[in-house]
Design an enzyme around this catalytic site. Structure first.
Site: not given
Ligand code: GAR
Length: 207
Positions: A62, A91-92, A108, A110, A146, A175
């Protein structure tokens, strides 16, 4: 506009972006999926849809990437002649060296109304804070977590009996709706960035 999707997990946002770019009129085309997780479900989805995939090795568990990891990312982006990047559950942190090569061209998504609840488990943080409305945010990526300028948001009411999962599921629907909108606006050069404020021009006001 040649787009790389960077994702670490399930890939539902990748799916939504792919469907939208393939079914609607846009110059955005997803040309590669890059993942730091060899076993991520998004990779299967991409392969099944005929989208090339590449595995990234950030070189550290990380935190900051190794110089080799950054170079490999740069090479992958160049090889696919990528012009814009969508982080979709990646997640990086994206290395600053790469951010500089794509000014205002990395998006991105979020699952909260930023600047509230950045980082991991945003839906749980929202429930614990007792907010009555949460939602999701598409933003331009800067060097923080974020923290970049907000492009589009969608609000989702929190129901009294919501769990983390139920709230996450309703946010996810939004989303999938707003991420393609933001990508299309970027592809059509309809984003105007002034400091922290991004204006999304309507299609007819582009020039
Ligand atoms: C989504 O809810 C996205 O908003 C979140 O990860 C999920 C991925 O879902 N992202 C974060 O939390 C970034 N800080 P997915 O793999 O089904 O698209």
């Amino acid at each position: 506009m040649r787009v790389a999707v960077m994702a670490s997990g399930r890939g539902s946002n990748f799916d939504a972006l792919l469907k939208a770019t393939r079914s609607e009129r846009t110059s955005a085309e997803i040309v590669v999926v890059l993942s730091d997780q060899r076993g991520a479900a998004v990779l299967e989805k991409a392969r099944g849809a005929g989208v090339p995939v590449e595995i990234l090795d950030p070189g550290t568990p990380r935190g900051p990437w190794s110089p080799e990891g950054i170079e490999a990312l740069r090479v992958a982006l160049q090889r696919h002649r990528v012009e814009a990047v969508c982080l979709a559950g990646f997640m990086r942190i994206v290395p600053p060296e790469i951010l500089r090569e794509f000014p205002s061209r990395i998006l991105n998504i979020h699952p909260s109304l930023l600047p509230s609840f950045p980082g991991l488990r945003a839906q749980r943080k929202a429930l614990r804070a007792g907010v009555k409305v949460s939602g999701c945010t598409v933003h331009l990526v800067d060097e923080g977590v974020d923290t970049g300028p907000i492009v589009i948001q969608a609000a989702v009411p929190v129901e009294p009996d919501d769990t983390e999962d139920s709230l996450a599921a309703r946010i996810l629907e939004q989303e999938h709706r707003i991420y393609p909108q933001a990508l299309f606006a970027l592809a059509e050069n309809r984003l105007r960035v002034e400091g922290r404020v991004v204006s999304v021009l309507s299609p007819e006001k582009r020039s």
